[in-house]
Motif scaffolding. Sequence first.
Motif, PDB file in Angstrom:
ATOM      1  N   LYS A 156       0.649  -1.348  -0.121  1.00  0.00           N
ATOM      2  CA  LYS A 156      -0.251   0.078   0.074  1.00  0.00           C
ATOM      3  C   LYS A 156       0.797   1.191   0.126  1.00  0.00           C
ATOM      4  N   THR A 157       1.933   1.420   0.658  1.00  0.00           N
ATOM      5  CA  THR A 157       2.905   2.493   0.827  1.00  0.00           C
ATOM      6  C   THR A 157       4.108   2.393   0.439  1.00  0.00           C
ATOM      7  N   CYS A 158       4.564   1.524  -0.311  1.00  0.00           N
ATOM      8  CA  CYS A 158       5.991   1.368  -0.874  1.00  0.00           C
ATOM      9  C   CYS A 158       6.164   1.126  -2.132  1.00  0.00           C
ATOM     10  N   PRO A 159       6.042   2.122  -3.113  1.00  0.00           N
ATOM     11  CA  PRO A 159       6.074   2.122  -4.660  1.00  0.00           C
ATOM     12  C   PRO A 159       6.970   1.058  -5.268  1.00  0.00           C
ATOM     13  N   ASN A 160       8.184   0.940  -4.435  1.00  0.00           N
ATOM     14  CA  ASN A 160       9.215   0.246  -4.957  1.00  0.00           C
ATOM     15  C   ASN A 160       9.153  -1.141  -4.208  1.00  0.00           C
ATOM     16  N   PHE A 161       8.281  -1.574  -3.701  1.00  0.00           N
ATOM     17  CA  PHE A 161       8.152  -2.884  -2.954  1.00  0.00           C
ATOM     18  C   PHE A 161       7.966  -3.954  -3.949  1.00  0.00           C
ATOM     19  N   LYS A 162       8.966  -4.990  -4.237  1.00  0.00           N
ATOM     20  CA  LYS A 162       8.539  -6.037  -5.093  1.00  0.00           C
ATOM     21  C   LYS A 162       8.603  -7.466  -4.258  1.00  0.00           C
ATOM     22  N   GLY A 163       8.317  -7.539  -2.906  1.00  0.00           N
ATOM     23  CA  GLY A 163       8.582  -8.633  -2.124  1.00  0.00           C
ATOM     24  C   GLY A 163       9.654  -8.686  -1.364  1.00  0.00           C
ATOM     25  N   PHE A 164       9.719  -9.323  -0.109  1.00  0.00           N
ATOM     26  CA  PHE A 164      10.969  -9.204   0.970  1.00  0.00           C
ATOM     27  C   PHE A 164      11.897  -9.692   0.185  1.00  0.00           C
ATOM     28  N   SER A 165      13.249  -9.141   0.378  1.00  0.00           N
ATOM     29  CA  SER A 165      14.407  -9.498  -0.239  1.00  0.00           C
ATOM     30  C   SER A 165      14.376  -9.798  -1.884  1.00  0.00           C
ATOM     31  N   GLY A 166      13.859  -8.857  -2.559  1.00  0.00           N
ATOM     32  CA  GLY A 166      13.524  -8.653  -3.958  1.00  0.00           C
ATOM     33  C   GLY A 166      12.660  -9.892  -4.331  1.00  0.00           C
ATOM     34  N   GLY A 167      11.945 -10.452  -3.689  1.00  0.00           N
ATOM     35  CA  GLY A 167      11.170 -11.514  -4.140  1.00  0.00           C
ATOM     36  C   GLY A 167      11.980 -12.616  -4.315  1.00  0.00           C
ATOM     37  N   MET A 168      12.986 -12.745  -3.584  1.00  0.00           N
ATOM     38  CA  MET A 168      13.925 -13.905  -3.832  1.00  0.00           C
ATOM     39  C   MET A 168      13.441 -15.187  -3.489  1.00  0.00           C
ATOM     40  N   GLU A 169      12.470 -15.407  -2.528  1.00  0.00           N
ATOM     41  CA  GLU A 169      11.793 -16.868  -2.083  1.00  0.00           C
ATOM     42  C   GLU A 169      11.096 -17.149  -3.293  1.00  0.00           C
ATOM     43  N   GLU A 170      10.600 -16.473  -4.061  1.00  0.00           N
ATOM     44  CA  GLU A 170       9.756 -16.607  -5.187  1.00  0.00           C
ATOM     45  C   GLU A 170      10.481 -17.165  -6.266  1.00  0.00           C
ATOM     46  N   SER A 171      11.576 -17.189  -6.652  1.00  0.00           N
ATOM     47  CA  SER A 171      12.393 -17.373  -7.743  1.00  0.00           C
ATOM     48  C   SER A 171      13.746 -18.365  -7.354  1.00  0.00           C
ATOM     49  N   PRO A 172      13.397 -19.658  -6.952  1.00  0.00           N
ATOM     50  CA  PRO A 172      14.424 -20.639  -6.797  1.00  0.00           C
ATOM     51  C   PRO A 172      15.319 -20.941  -7.807  1.00  0.00           C
ATOM     52  N   GLU A 173      14.951 -20.625  -9.040  1.00  0.00           N
ATOM     53  CA  GLU A 173      15.606 -21.047 -10.183  1.00  0.00           C
ATOM     54  C   GLU A 173      16.829 -20.348 -10.388  1.00  0.00           C
ATOM     55  N   MET A 174      16.784 -19.310  -9.960  1.00  0.00           N
ATOM     56  CA  MET A 174      18.155 -18.356  -9.889  1.00  0.00           C
ATOM     57  C   MET A 174      19.235 -19.208  -9.085  1.00  0.00           C
ATOM     58  N   PHE A 175      18.876 -19.858  -8.233  1.00  0.00           N
ATOM     59  CA  PHE A 175      20.250 -20.679  -7.844  1.00  0.00           C
ATOM     60  C   PHE A 175      20.639 -21.852  -8.619  1.00  0.00           C
ATOM     61  N   ASN A 176      19.589 -22.513  -9.334  1.00  0.00           N
ATOM     62  CA  ASN A 176      19.887 -23.563 -10.141  1.00  0.00           C
ATOM     63  C   ASN A 176      20.828 -23.126 -11.362  1.00  0.00           C
ATOM     64  N   CYS A 177      20.719 -21.819 -11.757  1.00  0.00           N
ATOM     65  CA  CYS A 177      21.538 -21.093 -12.869  1.00  0.00           C
ATOM     66  C   CYS A 177      22.820 -20.900 -12.198  1.00  0.00           C
ATOM     67  N   PHE A 178      22.828 -20.144 -10.993  1.00  0.00           N
ATOM     68  CA  PHE A 178      24.282 -19.868 -10.448  1.00  0.00           C
ATOM     69  C   PHE A 178      25.145 -20.750 -10.180  1.00  0.00           C
ATOM     70  N   PHE A 179      24.740 -21.749  -9.435  1.00  0.00           N
ATOM     71  CA  PHE A 179      25.585 -22.732  -9.072  1.00  0.00           C
ATOM     72  C   PHE A 179      26.106 -23.883  -9.933  1.00  0.00           C
ATOM     73  N   LYS A 180      27.197 -24.249  -9.927  1.00  0.00           N
ATOM     74  CA  LYS A 180      27.657 -25.209 -11.108  1.00  0.00           C
ATOM     75  C   LYS A 180      26.923 -26.473 -11.253  1.00  0.00           C
ATOM     76  N   GLU A 181      26.620 -26.629 -12.365  1.00  0.00           N
ATOM     77  CA  GLU A 181      25.423 -27.887 -12.783  1.00  0.00           C
ATOM     78  C   GLU A 181      24.333 -27.788 -11.742  1.00  0.00           C
ATOM     79  N   GLY A 182      23.983 -26.571 -11.415  1.00  0.00           N
ATOM     80  CA  GLY A 182      22.545 -26.407 -10.548  1.00  0.00           C
ATOM     81  C   GLY A 182      22.767 -27.265  -9.206  1.00  0.00           C
ATOM     82  N   LYS A 183      24.015 -27.536  -8.637  1.00  0.00           N
ATOM     83  CA  LYS A 183      24.200 -28.393  -7.278  1.00  0.00           C
ATOM     84  C   LYS A 183      24.675 -27.399  -6.324  1.00  0.00           C
ATOM     85  N   TYR A 184      23.986 -27.399  -5.102  1.00  0.00           N
ATOM     86  CA  TYR A 184      24.393 -26.721  -3.835  1.00  0.00           C
ATOM     87  C   TYR A 184      23.397 -27.425  -2.902  1.00  0.00           C
TER      88      TYR A 184
END
Length: 251
Positions: A156-184
Amino acid sequence: MKTTENFTEKADIYAKYRPHYPIKYINYLFSANKLKEDQIVADIGSGTGIFSLQMLEKGLNVMGVEPNDDMRKLAEQSLKRFSRYTSIKATAENTTLEGESIDLVTVAQAFHWFDKKAFKIESQRILKQKANVALVWNSRDLTNPIIKEIAEICQKTCPNFKGFSGGMEESPEMFNCFFKEGKYEFKKYQNDLKYDYEGFLGRNLSASYAPKENDKEYKRFVFLLSELFERYSENGNIVLQNITRSYLGNV
């Protein structure tokens, strides 16, 4: 505004009200990476030095890489007693560190701001062979009713709000792309946070998306949070369910 400027004018409140990380997690980092005193950790996006401090207290050499002047200068002031701390004005994508010189790269509460591909390449350049990258967040438990209401206030009050931690919890695929062979290795630790009114307000005002005092939504933001605190607090305190999430692996 560049992402490196997101916390300009917020360094003091960030340093004062942001939580540390569980000792269990710090101990896990040491055992999983077979760290020893005097080894070198590059803390990327080191901010005001909250995570760097915990590494320094364990006897490590810490290279704190932080592009934001306000945040970096505060870290330099608070960590100047540690001879093993080196402050570097640089970005995650171009750290200026020597190649193959780092025993562990850590990123606490900052990975969602980075150019992921460029940071991966930079991590590969600066890490010693087979050394890891550790990503960690203190993240709100999104299933908790109080956290849900805080999110609604932010929407309601924060125009730049896109979710806590930039919506990190909602996009786990970023970790699969970042770590070698998607393993972590993923670990999580319950790390509930107890705040009085000042601490509760300060923690929420320290967010990158939170309105600053001269913004038009500032008073409404504070009012709604104050109202929420009154409803949920007991004996002058409120408990926010928080989970420390850790991602560790090769890149």
